[in-house]
Design a protein around this motif. Structure first.
Motif, PDB file in Angstrom:
ATOM      1  N   ALA A  93      -4.368  11.024  14.580  1.00 11.01           N
ATOM      2  CA  ALA A  93      -4.028   9.821  15.342  1.00 11.01           C
ATOM      3  C   ALA A  93      -2.799  10.055  16.212  1.00 11.01           C
ATOM      4  O   ALA A  93      -2.726   9.590  17.355  1.00 11.01           O
ATOM      5  CB  ALA A  93      -3.793   8.656  14.386  1.00 11.01           C
ATOM      6  N   ALA A  94      -1.818  10.797  15.684  1.00  8.46           N
ATOM      7  CA  ALA A  94      -0.608  11.078  16.462  1.00  8.46           C
ATOM      8  C   ALA A  94      -0.936  11.898  17.712  1.00  8.46           C
ATOM      9  O   ALA A  94      -0.391  11.639  18.798  1.00  8.46           O
ATOM     10  CB  ALA A  94       0.413  11.819  15.598  1.00  8.46           C
ATOM     11  N   PHE A  95      -1.816  12.873  17.578  1.00  7.91           N
ATOM     12  CA  PHE A  95      -2.203  13.674  18.743  1.00  7.91           C
ATOM     13  C   PHE A  95      -2.969  12.841  19.768  1.00  7.91           C
ATOM     14  O   PHE A  95      -3.014  13.190  20.945  1.00  7.91           O
ATOM     15  CB  PHE A  95      -3.041  14.871  18.311  1.00  7.91           C
ATOM     16  CG  PHE A  95      -2.245  16.008  17.725  1.00  7.91           C
ATOM     17  CD1 PHE A  95      -0.902  16.157  18.007  1.00  7.91           C
ATOM     18  CD2 PHE A  95      -2.846  16.937  16.874  1.00  7.91           C
ATOM     19  CE1 PHE A  95      -0.157  17.206  17.466  1.00  7.91           C
ATOM     20  CE2 PHE A  95      -2.121  17.990  16.347  1.00  7.91           C
ATOM     21  CZ  PHE A  95      -0.774  18.122  16.632  1.00  7.91           C
ATOM     22  N   LEU A 128       5.332  19.772  18.662  1.00 10.83           N
ATOM     23  CA  LEU A 128       4.471  19.159  19.668  1.00 10.83           C
ATOM     24  C   LEU A 128       4.819  17.690  19.888  1.00 10.83           C
ATOM     25  O   LEU A 128       4.803  17.196  21.022  1.00 10.83           O
ATOM     26  CB  LEU A 128       3.004  19.303  19.258  1.00 10.83           C
ATOM     27  CG  LEU A 128       2.441  20.727  19.307  1.00 10.83           C
ATOM     28  CD1 LEU A 128       1.037  20.769  18.699  1.00 10.83           C
ATOM     29  CD2 LEU A 128       2.401  21.250  20.740  1.00 10.83           C
ATOM     30  N   LEU A 129       5.130  16.979  18.803  1.00 14.69           N
ATOM     31  CA  LEU A 129       5.529  15.580  18.956  1.00 14.69           C
ATOM     32  C   LEU A 129       6.828  15.451  19.752  1.00 14.69           C
ATOM     33  O   LEU A 129       6.934  14.652  20.678  1.00 14.69           O
ATOM     34  CB  LEU A 129       5.715  14.929  17.582  1.00 14.69           C
ATOM     35  CG  LEU A 129       4.477  14.429  16.850  1.00 14.69           C
ATOM     36  CD1 LEU A 129       4.898  13.752  15.562  1.00 14.69           C
ATOM     37  CD2 LEU A 129       3.673  13.464  17.703  1.00 14.69           C
ATOM     38  N   VAL A 137      -8.604  16.813  20.879  1.00 16.17           N
ATOM     39  CA  VAL A 137      -8.116  17.675  19.813  1.00 16.17           C
ATOM     40  C   VAL A 137      -7.828  16.903  18.524  1.00 16.17           C
ATOM     41  O   VAL A 137      -8.101  17.385  17.414  1.00 16.17           O
ATOM     42  CB  VAL A 137      -6.877  18.465  20.290  1.00 16.17           C
ATOM     43  CG1 VAL A 137      -5.707  17.535  20.613  1.00 16.17           C
ATOM     44  CG2 VAL A 137      -6.468  19.502  19.281  1.00 16.17           C
ATOM     45  N   GLY A 138      -7.282  15.702  18.641  1.00 17.44           N
ATOM     46  CA  GLY A 138      -6.946  14.944  17.444  1.00 17.44           C
ATOM     47  C   GLY A 138      -8.141  14.577  16.594  1.00 17.44           C
ATOM     48  O   GLY A 138      -8.020  14.408  15.374  1.00 17.44           O
ATOM     49  N   PHE A 139      -9.323  14.469  17.226  1.00 16.97           N
ATOM     50  CA  PHE A 139     -10.515  14.073  16.480  1.00 16.97           C
ATOM     51  C   PHE A 139     -10.887  15.109  15.422  1.00 16.97           C
ATOM     52  O   PHE A 139     -11.452  14.775  14.381  1.00 16.97           O
ATOM     53  CB  PHE A 139     -11.696  13.853  17.421  1.00 16.97           C
ATOM     54  CG  PHE A 139     -11.467  12.801  18.481  1.00 16.97           C
ATOM     55  CD1 PHE A 139     -10.499  11.825  18.319  1.00 16.97           C
ATOM     56  CD2 PHE A 139     -12.224  12.786  19.642  1.00 16.97           C
ATOM     57  CE1 PHE A 139     -10.286  10.850  19.289  1.00 16.97           C
ATOM     58  CE2 PHE A 139     -12.018  11.824  20.617  1.00 16.97           C
ATOM     59  CZ  PHE A 139     -11.042  10.853  20.442  1.00 16.97           C
ATOM     60  N   TYR A 140     -10.579  16.387  15.701  1.00 16.74           N
ATOM     61  CA  TYR A 140     -10.907  17.436  14.743  1.00 16.74           C
ATOM     62  C   TYR A 140     -10.002  17.370  13.513  1.00 16.74           C
ATOM     63  O   TYR A 140     -10.431  17.703  12.403  1.00 16.74           O
ATOM     64  CB  TYR A 140     -10.804  18.806  15.415  1.00 16.74           C
ATOM     65  CG  TYR A 140     -11.823  19.002  16.507  1.00 16.74           C
ATOM     66  CD1 TYR A 140     -13.142  19.328  16.191  1.00 16.74           C
ATOM     67  CD2 TYR A 140     -11.492  18.829  17.840  1.00 16.74           C
ATOM     68  CE1 TYR A 140     -14.103  19.492  17.188  1.00 16.74           C
ATOM     69  CE2 TYR A 140     -12.445  18.989  18.848  1.00 16.74           C
ATOM     70  CZ  TYR A 140     -13.741  19.317  18.510  1.00 16.74           C
ATOM     71  OH  TYR A 140     -14.690  19.466  19.499  1.00 16.74           O
ATOM     72  N   ALA A 141      -8.761  16.928  13.715  1.00 19.03           N
ATOM     73  CA  ALA A 141      -7.868  16.752  12.570  1.00 19.03           C
ATOM     74  C   ALA A 141      -8.404  15.673  11.636  1.00 19.03           C
ATOM     75  O   ALA A 141      -8.396  15.825  10.406  1.00 19.03           O
ATOM     76  CB  ALA A 141      -6.463  16.391  13.047  1.00 19.03           C
ATOM     77  N   VAL A 142      -8.881  14.567  12.213  1.00 20.39           N
ATOM     78  CA  VAL A 142      -9.421  13.489  11.381  1.00 20.39           C
ATOM     79  C   VAL A 142     -10.716  13.943  10.709  1.00 20.39           C
ATOM     80  O   VAL A 142     -10.997  13.554   9.567  1.00 20.39           O
ATOM     81  CB  VAL A 142      -9.654  12.215  12.223  1.00 20.39           C
ATOM     82  CG1 VAL A 142     -10.142  11.070  11.338  1.00 20.39           C
ATOM     83  CG2 VAL A 142      -8.378  11.803  12.939  1.00 20.39           C
ATOM     84  N   LEU A 143     -11.491  14.790  11.381  1.00 21.56           N
ATOM     85  CA  LEU A 143     -12.706  15.321  10.762  1.00 21.56           C
ATOM     86  C   LEU A 143     -12.364  16.134   9.516  1.00 21.56           C
ATOM     87  O   LEU A 143     -13.019  16.015   8.472  1.00 21.56           O
ATOM     88  CB  LEU A 143     -13.463  16.175  11.780  1.00 21.56           C
ATOM     89  CG  LEU A 143     -14.943  16.447  11.499  1.00 21.56           C
ATOM     90  CD1 LEU A 143     -15.746  15.144  11.431  1.00 21.56           C
ATOM     91  CD2 LEU A 143     -15.518  17.364  12.579  1.00 21.56           C
TER      92      LEU A 143
END
Length: 386
Positions: free
Chosen positions: A313-315, A376-377, A262-268
């Motif tokens: 990155a946090a996710f 979530l964190l 899931v975190g990869f989509y945020a960086v995208l």
């Protein structure tokens, strides 16, 4: 003191500042308040925490002073809060906030600087075993760290000098030194070490070299050429090379990877926002400072490029699905990313297209996304606290 616990302190504070950052945009707070909460509060606090946890191992060293993070933490949090509240408070709040914040930076620089003193260029990477083939890229990426520390030193010194009455730097110059010189360089350097491992793919080595070189020189030209149109344009072009190179590298990594966390989509989304933000910066360098475009530029870079990269990155470090609270899962994380990215997109559309009425929709979506991110964190941290 364990590095993971240190990181959680700073990441938790960062998330709370993230909520404040989006709330400030939603209520149309002064730009200086928004930038302080977003840059000094959200971005730099997570940078401090992850630097304490990651940089020693990246430079094949142990943290020089275990108590350094604990000493810095209250100085940075209180200093940032003071700077954010300064426009609304008594006259002494600005110098006190600056002194506290700079004191925290001094502790950080001393601790991390002393840690890497015998390996300043990062030639020793600590890379080995199954990742031994990554060492050339890791060595190049490490070069970004001491340069980023140099920009942070310059910004802290400039802030103190200005507070003392020397008027050495304007707030806009400090923001560029910190955002482009420190935060973006850390994203480039640490990102080229983290993302290839997260995605189990290879970054193009020549592009890594270009990104680090351009990212090292661009911020100085941007900060000190801010009121010189020709120098500003040169700096903008060089920084654009760095950002676009990083964007292309991440897209290549993403396409080469079979992983879809899931975190990869945020960086995208972050790298897309980076292209938009750097494009707006070039337009400003050529056409002059339109207030709406200035706002769109800093929001695209701060909430978009830097902000969504931090979220992604946090996710990855703290997967939402490990959270122990209700609805702590990847689906909620995707909603969070959609709110943050979509809200930013709506804001930019309203600012660029002069559709003032829809900006509030975008800021409201972003504020809700920031609240969900923080939830979530904390849900993930709650498992560790049990």
């Amino acid at each position: 003191m364990r590095p993971e616990r240190v990181s959680r302190w700073f990441v938790t504070a960062s998330a709370l500042f993230f909520v404040g950052f989006h709330a400030a945009m939603a209520v149309a707070a002064p730009r200086r308040v928004v930038v302080t909460l977003g840059l000094y509060g959200f971005v730099l606090h997570v940078l401090f925490g992850k630097a304490y946890a990651l940089v020693p191992s990246y430079f094949n060293r142990d943290l020089a002073w275990d108590r350094g993070p604990a000493v810095q933490f209250p100085l940075s949090v209180l200093g940032t809060a003071g700077l954010a509240l300064a426009p609304f408070g008594p006259p002494w709040l600005q110098p006190v906030g600056t002194t506290l914040w700079a004191g925290g930076v001094a502790v950080f620089l001393g601790t991390v600087g002393w840690t890497i003193r015998g390996n300043v260029t990062g030639a020793a990477t600590g890379t080995g075993g199954p990742n031994a083939h990554r060492e050339p890229v890791d060595r190049t990426a490490n070069v970004a760290v001491p340069i980023a520390l140099g920009y942070l030193t310059l910004a802290a010194g400039g802030a103190l000098a200005t507070t003392a009455g020397f008027e050495s730097m304007l707030p806009q110059q400090l923001s560029h030194l910190l955002a482009a010189g420190t935060a973006a360089l850390f994203v480039f350097g640490v990102g080229f070490r983290l993302f290839p491992r997260f995605l189990v793919a290879e970054a193009p080595r020549p592009v890594v070299t270009v990104v680090i070189a351009a990212g090292a020189g661009g911020p100085a030209l941007l900060a000190f050429g801010l009121f010189d149109p020709e120098l500003l344009l040169v700096g903008g072009v060089i920084e654009a090379v760095a950002v676009v190179g990083f964007v292309l590298s991440y897209i290549v990594l993403f396409l080469r990877s079979e992983r879809r966390r899931v975190g990869f989509y945020a960086v995208l989304l972050a790298v897309v926002a980076g292209v938009v933000g750097i494009g707006l910066g070039l337009v400003l360098a050529v056409t002059g400072r339109s207030p709406a475009l200035v706002t769109a530029h800093y929001r695209a870079m701060l909430a978009g490029f830097l902000g969504l990269t931090v979220v992604g990155a946090a996710f990855q470090f703290y997967p939402p699905a490990v959270g122990v609270w209700p609805y702590a899962n990847d689906r909620t994380a995707l909603v969070t990313i959609g709110l943050l990215g979509g809200g930013l997109g709506v804001q930019l559309l309203g600012l660029i297209g002069r559709f003032g009425w829809i900006i509030s929709v975008g800021t409201a979506a972003g504020a809700l996304g920031a609240l969900l991110y923080t939830y979530l964190l904390l849900a993930a941290f709650a498992r560790r606290w049990q």
